[in-house]
Design a protein around this motif. Structure first.
Motif, PDB file in Angstrom:
ATOM      1  N   ARG A   1       0.808  -1.209   0.000  1.00  0.00           N
ATOM      2  CA  ARG A   1       0.000   0.000   0.000  1.00  0.00           C
ATOM      3  C   ARG A   1       0.853   1.275   0.000  1.00  0.00           C
ATOM      4  O   ARG A   1       0.482   2.277  -0.616  1.00  0.00           O
ATOM      5  CB  ARG A   1      -0.888  -0.004   1.249  1.00  0.00           C
ATOM      6  CG  ARG A   1      -2.320   0.343   1.013  1.00  0.00           C
ATOM      7  CD  ARG A   1      -2.931   0.689   2.336  1.00  0.00           C
ATOM      8  NE  ARG A   1      -2.303   1.889   2.853  1.00  0.00           N
ATOM      9  CZ  ARG A   1      -2.790   3.108   2.666  1.00  0.00           C
ATOM     10  NH1 ARG A   1      -3.915   3.279   2.047  1.00  0.00           N
ATOM     11  NH2 ARG A   1      -2.151   4.153   3.144  1.00  0.00           N
TER      12      ARG A   1
ATOM     13  N   LEU B   1       1.427   1.933  -3.446  1.00  0.00           N
ATOM     14  CA  LEU B   1       0.194   2.096  -4.235  1.00  0.00           C
ATOM     15  C   LEU B   1      -0.347   3.508  -4.118  1.00  0.00           C
ATOM     16  O   LEU B   1      -0.835   4.077  -5.094  1.00  0.00           O
ATOM     17  CB  LEU B   1      -0.864   1.096  -3.770  1.00  0.00           C
ATOM     18  CG  LEU B   1      -0.875  -0.245  -4.485  1.00  0.00           C
ATOM     19  CD1 LEU B   1      -1.953  -1.137  -3.907  1.00  0.00           C
ATOM     20  CD2 LEU B   1      -1.079  -0.078  -5.977  1.00  0.00           C
ATOM     21  N   VAL B   2      -0.255   4.112  -2.900  1.00  0.00           N
ATOM     22  CA  VAL B   2      -0.802   5.469  -2.737  1.00  0.00           C
ATOM     23  C   VAL B   2      -0.066   6.461  -3.628  1.00  0.00           C
ATOM     24  O   VAL B   2      -0.637   7.458  -4.060  1.00  0.00           O
ATOM     25  CB  VAL B   2      -0.748   5.971  -1.271  1.00  0.00           C
ATOM     26  CG1 VAL B   2      -1.707   5.190  -0.404  1.00  0.00           C
ATOM     27  CG2 VAL B   2       0.660   5.904  -0.711  1.00  0.00           C
ATOM     28  N   GLU B   3       1.199   6.175  -3.939  1.00  0.00           N
ATOM     29  CA  GLU B   3       1.972   7.094  -4.769  1.00  0.00           C
ATOM     30  C   GLU B   3       1.545   7.050  -6.234  1.00  0.00           C
ATOM     31  O   GLU B   3       1.950   7.897  -7.029  1.00  0.00           O
ATOM     32  CB  GLU B   3       3.470   6.777  -4.669  1.00  0.00           C
ATOM     33  CG  GLU B   3       4.043   6.848  -3.283  1.00  0.00           C
ATOM     34  CD  GLU B   3       4.100   8.258  -2.732  1.00  0.00           C
ATOM     35  OE1 GLU B   3       3.770   9.204  -3.465  1.00  0.00           O
ATOM     36  OE2 GLU B   3       4.464   8.395  -1.550  1.00  0.00           O
ATOM     37  N   ARG B   4       0.788   6.040  -6.604  1.00  0.00           N
ATOM     38  CA  ARG B   4       0.373   5.940  -8.012  1.00  0.00           C
ATOM     39  C   ARG B   4      -0.753   6.902  -8.347  1.00  0.00           C
ATOM     40  O   ARG B   4      -0.963   7.231  -9.509  1.00  0.00           O
ATOM     41  CB  ARG B   4      -0.056   4.507  -8.331  1.00  0.00           C
ATOM     42  CG  ARG B   4       1.104   3.560  -8.443  1.00  0.00           C
ATOM     43  CD  ARG B   4       0.615   2.149  -8.653  1.00  0.00           C
ATOM     44  NE  ARG B   4       0.117   1.948 -10.003  1.00  0.00           N
ATOM     45  CZ  ARG B   4       0.883   1.613 -11.039  1.00  0.00           C
ATOM     46  NH1 ARG B   4       2.162   1.453 -10.865  1.00  0.00           N
ATOM     47  NH2 ARG B   4       0.383   1.431 -12.237  1.00  0.00           N
ATOM     48  N   GLU B   5      -1.492   7.307  -7.316  1.00  0.00           N
ATOM     49  CA  GLU B   5      -2.625   8.208  -7.579  1.00  0.00           C
ATOM     50  C   GLU B   5      -2.118   9.574  -8.012  1.00  0.00           C
ATOM     51  O   GLU B   5      -1.167  10.107  -7.435  1.00  0.00           O
ATOM     52  CB  GLU B   5      -3.489   8.334  -6.319  1.00  0.00           C
ATOM     53  CG  GLU B   5      -4.294   7.084  -6.069  1.00  0.00           C
ATOM     54  CD  GLU B   5      -5.027   7.127  -4.748  1.00  0.00           C
ATOM     55  OE1 GLU B   5      -5.368   8.235  -4.297  1.00  0.00           O
ATOM     56  OE2 GLU B   5      -5.245   6.051  -4.169  1.00  0.00           O
ATOM     57  N   ASN B   6      -2.748  10.119  -9.013  1.00  0.00           N
ATOM     58  CA  ASN B   6      -2.423  11.451  -9.538  1.00  0.00           C
ATOM     59  C   ASN B   6      -0.954  11.619  -9.914  1.00  0.00           C
ATOM     60  O   ASN B   6      -0.412  12.721  -9.853  1.00  0.00           O
ATOM     61  CB  ASN B   6      -2.799  12.542  -8.521  1.00  0.00           C
ATOM     62  CG  ASN B   6      -4.276  12.512  -8.194  1.00  0.00           C
ATOM     63  OD1 ASN B   6      -5.094  12.223  -9.065  1.00  0.00           O
ATOM     64  ND2 ASN B   6      -4.617  12.774  -6.947  1.00  0.00           N
TER      65      ASN B   6
ATOM     66  N   TRP C   1       3.985   9.479  -7.829  1.00  0.00           N
ATOM     67  CA  TRP C   1       5.263   8.782  -7.930  1.00  0.00           C
ATOM     68  C   TRP C   1       6.254   9.576  -8.779  1.00  0.00           C
ATOM     69  O   TRP C   1       7.428   9.693  -8.440  1.00  0.00           O
ATOM     70  CB  TRP C   1       5.016   7.391  -8.519  1.00  0.00           C
ATOM     71  CG  TRP C   1       6.240   6.550  -8.666  1.00  0.00           C
ATOM     72  CD1 TRP C   1       6.737   6.049  -9.808  1.00  0.00           C
ATOM     73  CD2 TRP C   1       7.117   6.113  -7.618  1.00  0.00           C
ATOM     74  NE1 TRP C   1       7.865   5.326  -9.560  1.00  0.00           N
ATOM     75  CE2 TRP C   1       8.129   5.348  -8.219  1.00  0.00           C
ATOM     76  CE3 TRP C   1       7.150   6.301  -6.223  1.00  0.00           C
ATOM     77  CZ2 TRP C   1       9.163   4.769  -7.493  1.00  0.00           C
ATOM     78  CZ3 TRP C   1       8.179   5.724  -5.503  1.00  0.00           C
ATOM     79  CH2 TRP C   1       9.169   4.967  -6.132  1.00  0.00           C
TER      80      TRP C   1
END
Lengths: 236, 220
Positions: free
Chosen positions: B67, B70-75, B78
């Protein structure tokens, strides 16, 4: 490239014949030359193949880790092909080692499998590098996946000494019921040493030949993909 | 290092505001623990506590570590991280540290639940138990953070993370379980010495390896 060009004539013409000849010599020495082991009988003859398989497997994994490290450092495809070829060949020998072990263990230890440190080590290594193959199972080589696989090979080999120490400690505390494989070693007859040396040479040559074949396969596949890409651009 | 602090701070603020990772993690640990207590014979449960603890921790931990990336993939967050003018290794250090903190908080709850459900007595030398848990936590976070950065970019990521990490974690699991078994029974750190040394070596090797290799891993 120059290393490749210098190696190619030897690897293409000499290595196949040398490996085949050495393998016949190995078969002769294991089945006809070497005497029966006193307590184990004919079953012990599997030892000459089994032990050499493990040496070849470890050699393959260490070559793979070295080539992967080099690839991560320099980013040259040649090192990646070598790493991948070494893992594939290493896994072949690792699998043969895992199959021949129980065949010997059943009559001698009375069980197919036991959690002896070496066996535990073997099965963990097999899982680590089978994941490497799963990771690389895509048809085309994505440069990202290639880097990930290289990291896995390096970390996997870094893990080997830690696994070795911890499974030894683990079994040291829980003694195994079946007699320890101390009875295994001890090649009393000098002919046994000769047979082991002959099979060792045969397996080393087989390892080198298979490694070369896989390396060439990967190199040619890469060349083919390049041509396909150019054709695609021309068609467009 | 200040880059690593900034990213760690960001992750912790995010976690404090949403409490997504920790709440999910604690409930997942509780559920795995409950499943174990149903599967185990009641009389042998306390003896199995170290094994139950580490299996629960590893499986729940894998979800949490995944996770963190994964949170870094939003918008496209990353890419923002990668564009930062900092050493890429700092991203690894920050992500590993935030995993250590979140997983550590969950582990405290897990130990309390373990004492409650499996009847583990409170040890005489709690400091030894704390140290063993801390070493296990750091080693797990180092290896899992490195491979979560890989698995998050793969199509079958839920499947690939355990496949990548579990075989490599074997030495950690063996040593953490054995060291916990000794320290839970009231043993001192010295009596678990061999296991603790392997754990510490594992931590050092994979923290350094992760930090060094991360730069190569995230080139785009």
């Amino acid at each position: 490239m120059s290393v490749h060009r210098r190696l190619a004539p030897f690897a293409d013409r000499v290595l196949p014949w040398a490996a085949t000849g050495a393998m016949f010599a190995a078969l002769w020495s294991v089945f006809l030359y070497v005497p029966n082991e006193r307590t184990m009988g004919p079953v012990q003859r599997i030892f000459y193949f089994h032990v050499n398989c493990w040496w070849a497997a470890y050699l393959g994994f260490f070559v793979a880790a070295g080539a992967s490290g080099w690839y991560l450092w320099r980013g040259r495809s040649e090192h990646d092909w070598l790493a991948r070829a070494a893992v594939e060949v290493g896994m072949l020998f690792c699998t043969i080692g895992l199959v021949t072990g129980p065949i010997w263990a059943r009559p001698i230890w009375g069980t197919w499998w036991t959690w002896d440190p070496r066996l535990t080590m073997a099965v963990i290594l097999w899982t680590i590098f089978s994941v490497y193959l799963v990771l690389r199972s895509s048809v085309r080589d994505d440069p990202e996946i290639t880097r990930y696989a290289a990291v896995l090979a390096v970390v996997g080999v870094l893990d080997i000494p830690l696994i070795m120490i911890s499974v030894r400690l683990w079994r040291g505390i829980h003694p195994s019921v079946i007699s320890a494989p101390a009875s295994k070693g001890g090649l009393e007859d000098p002919r046994m040493v000769v047979a082991l040396l002959v099979t060792m040479v045969a397996f080393a040559l087989l390892f080198a030949w298979l490694l070369w074949l896989r390396y060439e396969g990967l190199r040619l596949r890469d060349a083919l993909h390049r041509v396909e890409d150019q054709m695609g651009e021309v068609a467009r | 290092m200040s880059g690593a602090w900034r990213i760690l701070h960001k992750d912790l603020v995010l976690e404090l505001r949403t409490r997504e990772a920790l709440s999910g993690l604690v409930v997942l640990m509780l559920l795995i623990l409950l499943t174990f207590t149903f599967a185990l014979a009641p009389e042998g449960a306390a003896a199995a506590a170290p094994a139950v603890q580490w299996v629960t921790f590893v499986f729940a931990g894998l979800m949490a570590v995944q996770r963190a990336f994964l949170v870094e993939r939003e918008n496209g967050a990353w890419y923002g991280l990668l564009l930062c003018p900092i050493d890429r290794g700092a991203i690894f250090v920050a992500k590993m540290a935030s995993n250590v903190i979140v997983l550590g908080a969950a582990q405290v709850v897990l130990l309390a639940l373990l004492a409650l459900f499996l009847g583990v007595p409170v040890p005489v030398a709690p400091l030894a138990l704390v140290l063993v848990n801390l070493l296990g936590l750091i080693g797990f976070s180092a290896l899992a953070t490195l491979f979560a950065a890989i698995s998050v970019r793969l199509r079958a990521r839920e499947m690939m993370l355990p496949l990548l990490v579990l075989p490599l974690l074997v030495p950690l699991v063996i040593c953490a379980v054995e060291a916990s078994r000794i320290t839970m029974a009231g043993g001192t750190l010295a009596s678990a010495g061999a296991w603790v040394r392997v754990l510490a070596t594992f931590d050092v090797i994979f923290s350094v390896a992760g930090w060094m290799v991360f730069e190569q891993l995230v080139q785009e």
